[in-house]
Design a protein around this motif. Structure first.
Motif, PDB file in Angstrom:
ATOM      1  N   ARG A 138       0.859  -1.184   0.000  1.00  0.00           N
ATOM      2  CA  ARG A 138       0.000   0.000   0.000  1.00  0.00           C
ATOM      3  C   ARG A 138       0.893   1.230   0.000  1.00  0.00           C
ATOM      4  O   ARG A 138       1.886   1.283   0.722  1.00  0.00           O
ATOM      5  CB  ARG A 138      -0.873  -0.029   1.244  1.00  0.00           C
ATOM      6  CG  ARG A 138      -1.877   1.042   1.300  1.00  0.00           C
ATOM      7  CD  ARG A 138      -2.797   0.817   2.480  1.00  0.00           C
ATOM      8  NE  ARG A 138      -3.735   1.914   2.545  1.00  0.00           N
ATOM      9  CZ  ARG A 138      -4.449   2.202   3.581  1.00  0.00           C
ATOM     10  NH1 ARG A 138      -4.351   1.460   4.678  1.00  0.00           N
ATOM     11  NH2 ARG A 138      -5.275   3.208   3.558  1.00  0.00           N
ATOM     12  N   LEU A 139       0.517   2.210  -0.794  1.00  0.00           N
ATOM     13  CA  LEU A 139       1.300   3.444  -0.848  1.00  0.00           C
ATOM     14  C   LEU A 139       1.146   4.232   0.449  1.00  0.00           C
ATOM     15  O   LEU A 139       0.075   4.266   1.044  1.00  0.00           O
ATOM     16  CB  LEU A 139       0.835   4.328  -2.006  1.00  0.00           C
ATOM     17  CG  LEU A 139       1.116   3.819  -3.410  1.00  0.00           C
ATOM     18  CD1 LEU A 139       0.473   4.748  -4.427  1.00  0.00           C
ATOM     19  CD2 LEU A 139       2.602   3.726  -3.660  1.00  0.00           C
ATOM     20  N   ALA A 140       2.220   4.853   0.855  1.00  0.00           N
ATOM     21  CA  ALA A 140       2.165   5.745   2.006  1.00  0.00           C
ATOM     22  C   ALA A 140       1.291   6.952   1.645  1.00  0.00           C
ATOM     23  O   ALA A 140       1.214   7.338   0.471  1.00  0.00           O
ATOM     24  CB  ALA A 140       3.565   6.206   2.386  1.00  0.00           C
ATOM     25  N   PRO A 141       0.623   7.541   2.624  1.00  0.00           N
ATOM     26  CA  PRO A 141      -0.202   8.713   2.327  1.00  0.00           C
ATOM     27  C   PRO A 141       0.597   9.797   1.605  1.00  0.00           C
ATOM     28  O   PRO A 141       1.728  10.113   1.984  1.00  0.00           O
ATOM     29  CB  PRO A 141      -0.641   9.192   3.714  1.00  0.00           C
ATOM     30  CG  PRO A 141      -0.568   7.974   4.575  1.00  0.00           C
ATOM     31  CD  PRO A 141       0.596   7.184   4.033  1.00  0.00           C
TER      32      PRO A 141
ATOM     33  N   GLN B 225       6.516   7.504  -7.564  1.00  0.00           N
ATOM     34  CA  GLN B 225       7.505   7.614  -6.493  1.00  0.00           C
ATOM     35  C   GLN B 225       7.886   6.233  -5.961  1.00  0.00           C
ATOM     36  O   GLN B 225       9.063   5.949  -5.724  1.00  0.00           O
ATOM     37  CB  GLN B 225       6.971   8.483  -5.359  1.00  0.00           C
ATOM     38  CG  GLN B 225       6.894   9.952  -5.709  1.00  0.00           C
ATOM     39  CD  GLN B 225       6.149  10.752  -4.660  1.00  0.00           C
ATOM     40  OE1 GLN B 225       5.122  10.318  -4.144  1.00  0.00           O
ATOM     41  NE2 GLN B 225       6.665  11.938  -4.352  1.00  0.00           N
ATOM     42  N   ALA B 226       6.900   5.375  -5.790  1.00  0.00           N
ATOM     43  CA  ALA B 226       7.171   4.012  -5.329  1.00  0.00           C
ATOM     44  C   ALA B 226       8.009   3.268  -6.362  1.00  0.00           C
ATOM     45  O   ALA B 226       8.966   2.567  -6.017  1.00  0.00           O
ATOM     46  CB  ALA B 226       5.861   3.268  -5.071  1.00  0.00           C
ATOM     47  N   ARG B 227       7.668   3.439  -7.618  1.00  0.00           N
ATOM     48  CA  ARG B 227       8.408   2.785  -8.705  1.00  0.00           C
ATOM     49  C   ARG B 227       9.869   3.229  -8.694  1.00  0.00           C
ATOM     50  O   ARG B 227      10.783   2.409  -8.783  1.00  0.00           O
ATOM     51  CB  ARG B 227       7.731   3.136 -10.030  1.00  0.00           C
ATOM     52  CG  ARG B 227       8.236   2.376 -11.218  1.00  0.00           C
ATOM     53  CD  ARG B 227       7.403   2.702 -12.449  1.00  0.00           C
ATOM     54  NE  ARG B 227       6.076   2.109 -12.342  1.00  0.00           N
ATOM     55  CZ  ARG B 227       4.937   2.762 -12.584  1.00  0.00           C
ATOM     56  NH1 ARG B 227       4.944   4.026 -12.947  1.00  0.00           N
ATOM     57  NH2 ARG B 227       3.791   2.143 -12.463  1.00  0.00           N
ATOM     58  N   SER B 228      10.101   4.514  -8.557  1.00  0.00           N
ATOM     59  CA  SER B 228      11.458   5.047  -8.549  1.00  0.00           C
ATOM     60  C   SER B 228      12.255   4.519  -7.357  1.00  0.00           C
ATOM     61  O   SER B 228      13.403   4.093  -7.505  1.00  0.00           O
ATOM     62  CB  SER B 228      11.399   6.579  -8.520  1.00  0.00           C
ATOM     63  OG  SER B 228      12.686   7.118  -8.411  1.00  0.00           O
ATOM     64  N   THR B 229      11.644   4.539  -6.188  1.00  0.00           N
ATOM     65  CA  THR B 229      12.317   4.053  -4.976  1.00  0.00           C
ATOM     66  C   THR B 229      12.671   2.582  -5.106  1.00  0.00           C
ATOM     67  O   THR B 229      13.798   2.165  -4.795  1.00  0.00           O
ATOM     68  CB  THR B 229      11.425   4.276  -3.745  1.00  0.00           C
ATOM     69  OG1 THR B 229      11.195   5.680  -3.594  1.00  0.00           O
ATOM     70  CG2 THR B 229      12.062   3.727  -2.488  1.00  0.00           C
TER      71      THR B 229
END
Length: 79
Positions: A15-18, A24-28
């Motif tokens: 789950r994505l952080a708020p 951003q998740a993909r990049s990280t």
């Protein structure tokens, strides 16, 4: 199998952080995958990550409903 770095079938659902976006998740995660590839070049050389919204994920037939139920259960347990 779970302890083997050679296993290739791992899948994670998160789950994505708020306030965070899929991009951003993909990049990280791509950055982390690149670090793992440099440290474990023998097993991670040609591996990577894919980040998709659950609605776009392609599960085997009938598995999507199971994944959604699992996420609901885990979310409820976390709450």
């Amino acid at each position: 199998m779970l302890e083997s770095r050679a296993a290739v079938w791992h899948m994670a659902i998160g789950r994505l952080a708020p306030g965070k976006t899929v991009e951003q998740a993909r990049s990280t995660l791509r950055t982390e995958a690149a670090k793992l590839a440099s440290v474990y070049s023998d097993t991670n050389d040609r591996r990577g990550v894919t980040v998709l919204p659950l609605q776009q994920a392609r599960f085997w037939p009938g598995r999507r409903a199971n994944a959604e139920r699992l996420l609901l259960l885990v979310s409820g347990a976390g709450a």
